[in-house]
Every structure is written in C-alpha cells, then in structure tokens.
Write an enzyme that holds these catalytic residues in place. Structure first.
Site, mmCIF file in Angstrom:
data_model
loop_
_atom_site.group_PDB
_atom_site.id
_atom_site.type_symbol
_atom_site.label_atom_id
_atom_site.label_comp_id
_atom_site.label_asym_id
_atom_site.label_seq_id
_atom_site.Cartn_x
_atom_site.Cartn_y
_atom_site.Cartn_z
ATOM 1 C CB SER A 25 7.306 6.283 -7.512
ATOM 2 O OG SER A 25 7.734 5.495 -6.833
ATOM 3 C CB THR A 57 9.475 9.106 -12.359
ATOM 4 O OG1 THR A 57 8.894 8.250 -11.637
ATOM 5 C CG2 THR A 57 10.136 10.095 -11.254
ATOM 6 C CE1 TYR A 58 4.140 6.833 -8.739
ATOM 7 C CE2 TYR A 58 4.848 6.307 -10.891
ATOM 8 C CZ TYR A 58 4.413 5.803 -9.551
ATOM 9 O OH TYR A 58 4.377 4.709 -9.571
ATOM 10 N N GLY A 73 12.317 1.821 -8.739
ATOM 11 C CA GLY A 73 12.148 1.288 -10.151
ATOM 12 C C GLY A 73 13.246 1.667 -10.987
ATOM 13 C CB ALA A 74 13.251 2.363 -14.633
ATOM 14 C CB ALA A 75 13.648 6.418 -11.216
#
Length: 126
Positions: A25, A57-58, A73-75
């Site tokens: 996120s 993402t959100y 996370g991945a971001a």
C-alpha cells in the site's frame, strides 16, 4: 459513455518511508488524503519523478499532521526515501459529469508541507 478522469493529485510529494516488509500500500498523511479527495483503500497511481517508475497501489491513512508518504510492500522497491513522486486518483465520469468536473490538486514543498491547492492545471504553452 464514461471517461476516466483525474479526481485528485498530490504533486511532488516526498517519500518519507519505504517499508518492504509491510502489507502493500501507500500510507499517506490523512490531511493530504482529505485535501486531494482520496479515500482509504482507493486505487492510486504513483509516478516517480526521480527515476520514471510508474506503478499502482492503494491508499491507506497515515497519521494526521505527520506529512508521511510511506511506500509499503513491493512498492517500496519503486522509490527511495526522499524521492519526489506524484500520486493520482482517477474515476469514471459521464459526459455530463466531465463538463462540470474539476480535479483536486495539492502541491507540496520539499518538506511535504501543502503550499497550494488548485482545481486547474495551467495551459501548457509551446
């Protein structure tokens, strides 16, 4: 017919945190979310001014007044702390809605202070 239109934008936000081992996120100061009209769990696109990365993402709510922009996370692999990013939220609108629509644009300085808001992007000259 519906068009996908820019609804809200945080321009030149600075990444303050990059937390790889966190549920994915983007944590955003609640004051920034309110100013741009973005709500928690809404899909957002992020554009990294420093390296050209573009990703989705959100949004999740960050502590009000913290000036936080946390890629999680991945971001977290897409930007480094200190990078300037643009965060955009889009939404579908009918032709009638498009005719009346003005996005909520929020401009930030290098310390993630809101320096101005607008509903118009200036005409780009050749």
């Amino acid at each position: 017919m519906q068009r996908i239109m820019l609804r809200g934008k945080l321009h030149q936000a600075r990444v303050t945190h990059a937390v790889l081992n966190y549920e994915g996120s983007c944590g955003i100061d609640q004051d920034f979310l309110d100013a741009a009209g973005i709500v928690e769990y809404e899909a957002i696109d992020i554009y990294n001014i420093e390296n050209g990365e573009r990703f989705s993402t959100y949004a999740i709510s960050g502590e009000r007044g913290s000036r936080m922009i946390s890629l999680n996370g991945a971001a977290a692999r897409k930007a480094a702390v200190g990078d300037r990013i643009i965060i955009c939220a889009y939404g579908p609108m009918t032709e009638d809605e498009v005719a009346q629509h003005k996005p909520r644009l929020v401009y930030l300085d290098a310390q993630n202070n809101i320096v101005r808001t607008s509903k118009d992007i200036p005409l780009q000259l050749a």
